[in-house]
Design an enzyme around this catalytic site. Sequence first.
Site, PDB file in Angstrom:
ATOM      1  N   SER A  83      22.872  17.829  19.553  1.00  0.00           N
ATOM      2  CA  SER A  83      23.687  17.762  18.343  1.00  0.00           C
ATOM      3  C   SER A  83      25.169  17.985  18.695  1.00  0.00           C
ATOM      4  O   SER A  83      25.779  17.189  19.389  1.00  0.00           O
ATOM      5  CB  SER A  83      23.171  18.769  17.316  1.00  0.00           C
ATOM      6  OG  SER A  83      23.839  18.634  16.097  1.00  0.00           O
ATOM      7  N   ASP A 109      17.765  15.319  14.373  1.00  0.00           N
ATOM      8  CA  ASP A 109      18.464  16.293  15.216  1.00  0.00           C
ATOM      9  C   ASP A 109      17.528  16.842  16.291  1.00  0.00           C
ATOM     10  O   ASP A 109      16.393  17.231  16.013  1.00  0.00           O
ATOM     11  CB  ASP A 109      18.974  17.429  14.329  1.00  0.00           C
ATOM     12  CG  ASP A 109      19.959  18.322  15.055  1.00  0.00           C
ATOM     13  OD1 ASP A 109      19.995  18.285  16.298  1.00  0.00           O
ATOM     14  OD2 ASP A 109      20.695  19.064  14.395  1.00  0.00           O
TER      15      ASP A 109
END
Length: 569
Positions: free
Chosen positions: A273, A417
Amino acid sequence: PQAPPTEQATPLFHPGSLSVYLGETYDYVSQHINSYFSSLTKPGPDVTQPTSSRPETPRAEPSFSLGKGLGSYLNYSPPSVQGFIGNYITPLVPRFRTEPKSTSVEADEAASDDAERKETVQSEDQRAAEERARRLQLQREKIVARVSVDNRTRALVQALRRASDVRLYIRRVEDLSLHLLEFPETRSVAVKERVIPCLLRLRQAGDVCLQSAVRQALALLGFTEPVRKRGIRILAIDGGGTRGLLALQTLCRLQELSGKPVHQLFDYICGVSTGAILGFMLGVFQIPLKDCEDLYRTLSSDVFKQNLIVGTVKMSWSHAFYDSQIWEKVLKEKMGSDLLIQTARNPDCPKVAAVSTVVNRAPPVKAFVFRNYSLPVGVRSHYRGSCRHRLWEAIRASSAAPGYFQEFALGDDLHQDGGMLINNPTALAIHECQCLWPDVPLQCVVSLGTGRIQTAGRTSVSYTSLKTKLSHVISSATDTEEVHTMLDALLPPNTYFRFNPYMSEDVALDESREEKLSQLQAEGLQYLERNQEKLQRAVSELTRDKSSTQRLSEWLRLRALMHQGFYKI
């Protein structure tokens, strides 16, 4: 005088005379019906004969038998008799066919059934034969295609060896790279044709364009350059949204103490991320840390800007509070559309990886690694991945946090994610490095967190709300300290260094208020001041050079590979 009553020829029917046996009951009912209809249809002595000269054909008396059903007698009886038979007698008597079929009709139907059966069998056999033929044809096409692809790979390698001009060399190397991108399974064929020694010799040429093309082709083939220092140096960055500013502060201090940029301090950089964004900025684009911080704040203010009402409405139908299209547009502008493997053209670019989570395959969910390298031929990682995606696609997939951005569809996979599964990618990075450099020891592993909160002791509360339960589940799923505890116990001393500052309050992933970010950075600086000695030890390990014996061994191995044409798979 009244006429004497006549003697009744047919006894009256009474249900009490029925037997409990079906055969006797059937016989009794049939005899009674036959005698009753005989008395009704027989002409009397005073019946006048027809005046026609041609005699009338006598009417056949109906008789009840097993060959005829009760339905035929309803045509001869009056309505009262029909109602009686239909209501009381018909349910007691089983139905039979009215007329027996003739032998010829039965024979015709049997022949027709046999013909239909034969046609069905023949059609099924024909379909099965066609299906087998189709499968064989597909198999032949696959074999022919594979043979033709392998032959083309050999032809490209032979053409590369026959080239004599620098421009022709560049074109042949580029053709080989495009072929390997389209057919990655042909790497083994090219390696067996000893293309790697040929490329290594071409890399000694002074032409910059040829050297760049050769480096990309070698990366596609899975050739791994030796590490620059004594061992493998790894940088792993956690996810955490705008809290990535804490990781930037630690990197700034490491750079100040070592006097070298981040891309020269590490051989492998892996992030999740926000960590992937930092890894690409520092490793691929090699942006200065000061500019990187400014750019990071600009991205945060541009992307994490949404009206509360609009975001809530978007959340209801797209499961994303922020506009994913704006985020993709920003990534395309800042990252570009180059493929990950094209970053291998830069000789100063380290190995870089971004981690996402594939959520549309069979459970459990799996991690996906976006690599700017290919693993050596015959080496397989525990994690799926690819180097054939674009830079912005890797960041978009790795940062698709649930509730913040929409899932990202890429090919047959749906990415979210990477922090959903691996929020601390340090262990994954170590595994990937062992696949790349299996015989090289770890020199230094630096793991950067994005902040943690000091938890209070146990309380006497015996009940927790649903919100608290969900918060605990999410916190345990995205916990980063468990990986740290495991690695700290397993790795050798003075090899693993973890920096994860404490925060006074929980800071959201999408925090964009300037005062909150400034407070976050102030707490990070205090943490680094307290861990100054640990930073010094990490820099000392990162800057250790190779020994003379190690340099000589690597040089001899490379010369043998170039001149003898031997490549161990």
